[in-house]
Scaffold this motif. Sequence first.
Motif, PDB file in Angstrom:
ATOM      1  N   GLU A  95       0.829  -1.211   0.000  1.00 29.85           N
ATOM      2  CA  GLU A  95       0.000   0.000   0.000  1.00 29.85           C
ATOM      3  C   GLU A  95       0.864   1.264   0.000  1.00 29.85           C
ATOM      4  O   GLU A  95       0.659   2.201   0.767  1.00 29.85           O
ATOM      5  N   LEU A  96       1.841   1.246  -0.919  1.00 29.01           N
ATOM      6  CA  LEU A  96       2.756   2.362  -1.070  1.00 29.01           C
ATOM      7  C   LEU A  96       2.857   2.760  -2.537  1.00 29.01           C
ATOM      8  O   LEU A  96       2.651   1.924  -3.430  1.00 29.01           O
ATOM      9  N   ILE A  97       3.188   4.039  -2.781  1.00 27.18           N
ATOM     10  CA  ILE A  97       3.409   4.525  -4.130  1.00 27.18           C
ATOM     11  C   ILE A  97       4.631   5.434  -4.127  1.00 27.18           C
ATOM     12  O   ILE A  97       4.832   6.213  -3.188  1.00 27.18           O
ATOM     13  N   GLN A  98       5.467   5.305  -5.155  1.00 28.75           N
ATOM     14  CA  GLN A  98       6.712   6.057  -5.242  1.00 28.75           C
ATOM     15  C   GLN A  98       6.761   6.838  -6.550  1.00 28.75           C
ATOM     16  O   GLN A  98       6.440   6.299  -7.617  1.00 28.75           O
ATOM     17  N   PHE A  99       7.168   8.107  -6.452  1.00 28.87           N
ATOM     18  CA  PHE A  99       7.279   8.972  -7.613  1.00 28.87           C
ATOM     19  C   PHE A  99       8.744   9.344  -7.809  1.00 28.87           C
ATOM     20  O   PHE A  99       9.362   9.951  -6.933  1.00 28.87           O
ATOM     21  N   GLN A 100       9.291   8.983  -8.980  1.00 24.87           N
ATOM     22  CA  GLN A 100      10.687   9.266  -9.297  1.00 24.87           C
ATOM     23  C   GLN A 100      10.744  10.101 -10.576  1.00 24.87           C
ATOM     24  O   GLN A 100      10.091   9.782 -11.566  1.00 24.87           O
ATOM     25  N   LYS A 101      11.543  11.162 -10.538  1.00 29.37           N
ATOM     26  CA  LYS A 101      11.675  12.065 -11.687  1.00 29.37           C
ATOM     27  C   LYS A 101      12.987  11.815 -12.409  1.00 29.37           C
ATOM     28  O   LYS A 101      13.989  11.446 -11.810  1.00 29.37           O
ATOM     29  N   TYR A 102      12.965  12.060 -13.719  1.00 30.60           N
ATOM     30  CA  TYR A 102      14.178  12.029 -14.513  1.00 30.60           C
ATOM     31  C   TYR A 102      14.738  13.439 -14.599  1.00 30.60           C
ATOM     32  O   TYR A 102      14.012  14.402 -14.804  1.00 30.60           O
ATOM     33  N   ASN A 103      16.042  13.557 -14.460  1.00 27.62           N
ATOM     34  CA  ASN A 103      16.710  14.844 -14.567  1.00 27.62           C
ATOM     35  C   ASN A 103      17.908  14.687 -15.488  1.00 27.62           C
ATOM     36  O   ASN A 103      18.859  13.975 -15.157  1.00 27.62           O
ATOM     37  N   ASP A 104      17.857  15.320 -16.659  1.00 28.60           N
ATOM     38  CA  ASP A 104      18.922  15.170 -17.642  1.00 28.60           C
ATOM     39  C   ASP A 104      19.164  13.697 -17.965  1.00 28.60           C
ATOM     40  O   ASP A 104      20.298  13.199 -17.952  1.00 28.60           O
ATOM     41  N   SER A 105      18.072  12.975 -18.209  1.00 35.74           N
ATOM     42  CA  SER A 105      18.101  11.569 -18.605  1.00 35.74           C
ATOM     43  C   SER A 105      18.546  10.635 -17.474  1.00 35.74           C
ATOM     44  O   SER A 105      18.774   9.447 -17.699  1.00 35.74           O
ATOM     45  N   THR A 106      18.653  11.137 -16.256  1.00 33.11           N
ATOM     46  CA  THR A 106      19.045  10.299 -15.126  1.00 33.11           C
ATOM     47  C   THR A 106      17.872  10.240 -14.157  1.00 33.11           C
ATOM     48  O   THR A 106      17.270  11.250 -13.810  1.00 33.11           O
ATOM     49  N   LEU A 107      17.582   9.034 -13.669  1.00 29.21           N
ATOM     50  CA  LEU A 107      16.512   8.873 -12.723  1.00 29.21           C
ATOM     51  C   LEU A 107      16.971   9.365 -11.352  1.00 29.21           C
ATOM     52  O   LEU A 107      17.974   8.930 -10.826  1.00 29.21           O
ATOM     53  N   VAL A 108      16.221  10.292 -10.789  1.00 26.53           N
ATOM     54  CA  VAL A 108      16.553  10.834  -9.485  1.00 26.53           C
ATOM     55  C   VAL A 108      15.659  10.167  -8.442  1.00 26.53           C
ATOM     56  O   VAL A 108      14.440  10.306  -8.468  1.00 26.53           O
ATOM     57  N   ASP A 109      16.266   9.419  -7.528  1.00 26.20           N
ATOM     58  CA  ASP A 109      15.521   8.774  -6.447  1.00 26.20           C
ATOM     59  C   ASP A 109      15.864   9.522  -5.162  1.00 26.20           C
ATOM     60  O   ASP A 109      16.993   9.461  -4.678  1.00 26.20           O
ATOM     61  N   ARG A 110      14.898  10.261  -4.651  1.00 26.20           N
ATOM     62  CA  ARG A 110      15.148  11.078  -3.460  1.00 26.20           C
ATOM     63  C   ARG A 110      15.258  10.192  -2.230  1.00 26.20           C
ATOM     64  O   ARG A 110      14.283   9.666  -1.731  1.00 26.20           O
ATOM     65  N   LEU A 111      16.493   9.975  -1.748  1.00 23.94           N
ATOM     66  CA  LEU A 111      16.740   9.086  -0.615  1.00 23.94           C
ATOM     67  C   LEU A 111      16.487   9.801   0.715  1.00 23.94           C
ATOM     68  O   LEU A 111      16.554  11.007   0.802  1.00 23.94           O
TER      69      LEU A 111
END
Length: 317
Positions: free
Chosen positions: A301-317
């Motif tokens: 019951e979780l959802i994660q939103f990850q953005k791409y920045n300059d073609s790199t996936l940014v995972d906010r740790l």
Amino acid sequence: MFLDSARFMVKLPLQAKEDTLLAYCDTGGGISMLMPSRQDRPEIAPYVKKGLVKGLMPMSYVIFNDMVNIEKFPSPSPIPNFILRKPLARVQESYLVIPPLTDDLQQKIDKMPMLDAFLGQGFFMGRAWTFDYPKQEVWVNTPIKSTDSKKPNVLSLGFKKNTHGVAVYGHPRMQIEIEGEEIEVLFDTGASFVLSDKGKEYFNTEKNTLAGSFIAASIFDQWRTDHPDWKYYPESDGSQGIIEVPVVKIAGQEVGPVLFSRRPDHVWSEMMAQSMDKVVKGAIGGSLLKHFKVKVDYNSELIQFQKYNDSTLVDRL
């Protein structure tokens, strides 16, 4: 297959021959269906059965694994409150309902003539998915660990459950933030605008539909009053207006602009309230989701939103 980079369909491989059906994927949708015009295809017709909804209304249906030729292909879970029976017993297998061809359904088919089937909430329940909008990829069996719930880009989901704590519907509830206000919304991959002639002109497109998001009329109207500078497209989604919200905050990240269409308050407070654990005020669809790689886990019951920045996936740790 992605539509306008912000909605997606999957190919259902058929049992009888090397052929496929195109199925629209909608986490905010209801019953999974096969379009009526497809039931007479020779590779499907032998598997069509007759049943009764809640023991009364006649309904045609097809068992999913009779039709699909890959054993491990995800199949829709029957929604517990939708009781489909064969003559003497409840249908336990995964199935697609074949609805009667009403004028309303025909209008929807006319807008999306490639539509063979529709996969609603039950298709997603019990699994973990990744919808990578920028790369236009969909993956299944990609769980989010419960320990990841502390990450700032991970949100908890809410589901309507029975007294035993078991989800009886698959409509996920989560939050977004706009102008400092937190708004409860439905996670709705299938949310679409049905463009009027004005809408096509506004958005410079010949498409009949576009990925969208929805908001309650009371909030929409307040935005119009408080922010007359926000772009507004009257009578563009059918008879409803569309507003462009410059910035939406979701899971600690800001994106925008995001298009929202107006929907009457009772859609959320009365209709959607029946299948959700709390009253929501709208739904986020592709007009927002297109910015992200989204992981959604119906089990943790979780959802994660990850953005791409300059073609790199940014995972906010």
